[in-house]
Design an enzyme around this catalytic site. Structure first.
Site, PDB file in Angstrom:
ATOM      1  N   HIS A 183      17.103  66.787  92.281  1.00 38.75           N
ATOM      2  CA  HIS A 183      17.269  65.682  91.528  1.00 38.75           C
ATOM      3  C   HIS A 183      18.365  65.053  92.024  1.00 38.75           C
ATOM      4  O   HIS A 183      18.523  63.538  91.875  1.00 38.75           O
ATOM      5  CB  HIS A 183      17.886  66.498  90.054  1.00 38.75           C
ATOM      6  CG  HIS A 183      18.368  65.299  89.131  1.00 38.75           C
ATOM      7  ND1 HIS A 183      19.727  65.362  88.948  1.00 38.75           N
ATOM      8  CD2 HIS A 183      17.961  64.129  88.396  1.00 38.75           C
ATOM      9  CE1 HIS A 183      19.781  64.369  88.019  1.00 38.75           C
ATOM     10  NE2 HIS A 183      18.937  63.609  87.678  1.00 38.75           N
ATOM     11  N   GLU A 235      16.774  62.625  94.447  1.00 32.92           N
ATOM     12  CA  GLU A 235      16.264  61.491  93.851  1.00 32.92           C
ATOM     13  C   GLU A 235      17.412  60.458  93.531  1.00 32.92           C
ATOM     14  O   GLU A 235      16.900  59.380  93.704  1.00 32.92           O
ATOM     15  CB  GLU A 235      15.885  62.024  92.519  1.00 32.92           C
ATOM     16  CG  GLU A 235      15.248  60.780  91.543  1.00 32.92           C
ATOM     17  CD  GLU A 235      15.655  61.134  90.293  1.00 32.92           C
ATOM     18  OE1 GLU A 235      15.924  60.249  89.469  1.00 32.92           O
ATOM     19  OE2 GLU A 235      15.357  62.300  89.578  1.00 32.92           O
ATOM     20  N   HIS A 236      18.507  60.957  93.068  1.00 32.30           N
ATOM     21  CA  HIS A 236      19.527  59.848  92.903  1.00 32.30           C
ATOM     22  C   HIS A 236      20.139  59.183  94.419  1.00 32.30           C
ATOM     23  O   HIS A 236      19.943  57.958  94.446  1.00 32.30           O
ATOM     24  CB  HIS A 236      20.781  60.475  92.346  1.00 32.30           C
ATOM     25  CG  HIS A 236      20.739  60.541  90.964  1.00 32.30           C
ATOM     26  ND1 HIS A 236      21.533  59.969  90.152  1.00 32.30           N
ATOM     27  CD2 HIS A 236      20.053  61.179  89.988  1.00 32.30           C
ATOM     28  CE1 HIS A 236      21.322  60.372  89.056  1.00 32.30           C
ATOM     29  NE2 HIS A 236      20.423  61.203  88.885  1.00 32.30           N
ATOM     30  N   GLU A 246      26.103  63.308  83.952  1.00 32.74           N
ATOM     31  CA  GLU A 246      24.713  63.604  83.660  1.00 32.74           C
ATOM     32  C   GLU A 246      24.626  64.923  82.889  1.00 32.74           C
ATOM     33  O   GLU A 246      24.248  65.212  81.814  1.00 32.74           O
ATOM     34  CB  GLU A 246      23.736  63.427  84.489  1.00 32.74           C
ATOM     35  CG  GLU A 246      22.418  63.444  83.908  1.00 32.74           C
ATOM     36  CD  GLU A 246      21.158  62.944  84.732  1.00 32.74           C
ATOM     37  OE1 GLU A 246      20.183  63.016  84.457  1.00 32.74           O
ATOM     38  OE2 GLU A 246      21.570  62.496  85.975  1.00 32.74           O
TER      39      GLU A 246
END
Length: 425
Positions: A47, A50-51, A127
């Site tokens: 994840h 991905e950022h 997040e």
């Protein structure tokens, strides 16, 4: 047929579906890299990567990556699941080439610099903190850990504050170098798209990079069962999540799972909604859920209620699940739910993005392509005996039930409050 499939020489699978009713195209890249491919020490690396790919390439800054499509009225997006990472663009049909250029650039040629990592690490930590403010999300994360007993399918895709806070740049670079390669990638597009133009555009912008074999997902672990309670400071509701292991996505019972779960809690006319909300007024939110992964799956139900009615709501939920497991669906329920599912399926595929995602799933999970009529026929073939088999997965003795209640955690505060150490019996 409007659907085409090509396997490029470098191993990338390309699918497209022509929709003559639209003037845009949705296109995406799916990398077989997700939480199930991570060790616990680097939890959340997929994840965070991905950022990071959005922070810039040798040709484009972070703003340029977004602006190249936004100036056309298009959009760029991405997400990570337990089994894959996806990067998607939606643009006017004439700008497909621009979308492919941008996607290939960010997916294959990110800078991955230390200065960007420190910034984006803070974004992901925010997040994670945001998710921790939502008790319902916390309940589902704790339940997943309980249900999967330490298997990566039960671990949070975002990682934890501890794991993300410690991820070094070399861990992201290792994942990118290993997983973001032909042979491990699916490309799908839908809308006003010509398959030949899609393949030609990919040939122009894809890097010359050796293919790699597909990764093996770890075999599913034995799930937990029984009842556990977690207390969470803040909030005014008790959240009850219950579920059990079921079948993987290619199992013969998958359509029966869809039908049975939908009849149980898939709408305002469902059993759970009618009994727990409409008849007894015990909840505002109550529903069933299911997830079918490549090598595992689970089914379950959720109810959110006030602490003073939690016992009554949990009892009503358990009674309905026991009744379903014992008797299955009635003939009328089966007919109505099959009709409901067919309608939902047809409506969901009216957008290019939905059709693109469907094509990607076909390739990722090696499903045969089915036309809309063929899918409707598969749903119609589901019978009461199959639904009774599917309903058995909801048997109370198989369930792992997690209750998140407001109040002080007797175990004390922990860096990651969804860890098992925070459970109180």
């Amino acid at each position: 047929m409007a659907v085409h499939r090509t396997r490029l020489e470098n191993g990338i699978t390309v699918l497209s579906e022509r929709m003559d009713s639209v003037r845009s195209v949705a296109v995406g890249f799916w990398v077989r890299q997700g939480r199930v491919h991570e060790d616990e020490a680097v939890g959340g690396v997929s994840h965070l990567l991905e950022h990071m790919v959005f922070k810039g390439t040798r040709r484009r800054s972070a703003r340029d990556l977004a602006w190249e499509l936004e100036r056309l009225g298009g959009a760029l997006d991405a997400y990570t699941t337990h089994e894959c990472t996806a990067f998607q663009a939606r643009v006017p049909a004439a700008d497909l080439g621009v979308a492919l250029d941008v996607l290939c650039d960010l997916v294959f040629r990110p800078l991955l610099e230390e200065r960007d990592l420190e910034v984006e690490r803070e974004v992901v930590l925010e997040e994670i903190a945001s998710a921790a403010e939502i008790p319902e999300d916390l309940a589902f994360e704790a339940h997943a850990r309980f249900l999967y007993g330490g298997h990566p399918y039960g671990e949070p895709i975002l990682g934890t504050r501890a794991s993300v806070g410690a991820l070094p740049l070399r861990a992201l670079a290792e994942v990118h170098g290993r997983a973001y390669r032909p042979g491990n990638i699916v490309v799908a597009a839908a809308g006003a798209v010509e398959h030949a133009a899609l393949v030609e555009g990919l040939a122009r912008w894809l890097p010359d990079r050796a293919a790699v074999p597909r990764p093996e997902d770890p075999p599913p672990a034995n799930g937990g069962s029984g009842f556990r309670r977690l207390r969470h400071a803040g909030g005014r509701q008790t959240h009850v999540v219950t579920g059990a292991p079921s079948v993987p996505c290619r199992d013969r019972l998958r359509y029966a799972i869809y039908v049975t779960s939908t009849a149980l809690g898939g709408g305002m006319s469902s059993r759970l909604f009618q009994r727990i909300r409409e008849t007894r007024g015990l909840a505002y939110s109550v529903y069933s859920f299911h997830a079918l992964h490549a090598r595992a799956g689970h089914v379950g139900a959720y109810v959110g209620t006030r602490p003073e009615t939690a016992g009554e709501a949990r009892e009503a939920l358990t009674e309905e699940l026991a009744l379903l497991a014992r008797e299955g669906l009635t003939g009328d329920e089966l007919d109505d739910t099959r009709s409901q599912l067919k309608g939902q399926f047809l409506i969901s595929l009216e957008s290019p993005v939905s059709r693109m995602n469907r094509l990607a799933g076909i390739a990722l999970y090696e499903h045969p392509y089915l036309t809309l009529d063929q899918v409707a026929a598969r749903i119609d073939e589901v019978n009461r005996a199959q639904c009774l088999e599917a309903a058995a997965y909801f048997s109370p003795e198989r369930l792992a039930t997690l209750e998140l209640s407001p109040g002080d955690d007797p175990a004390g505060s922990t860096p990651d409050p969804i860890r098992p150490s925070a459970w109180s019996q």
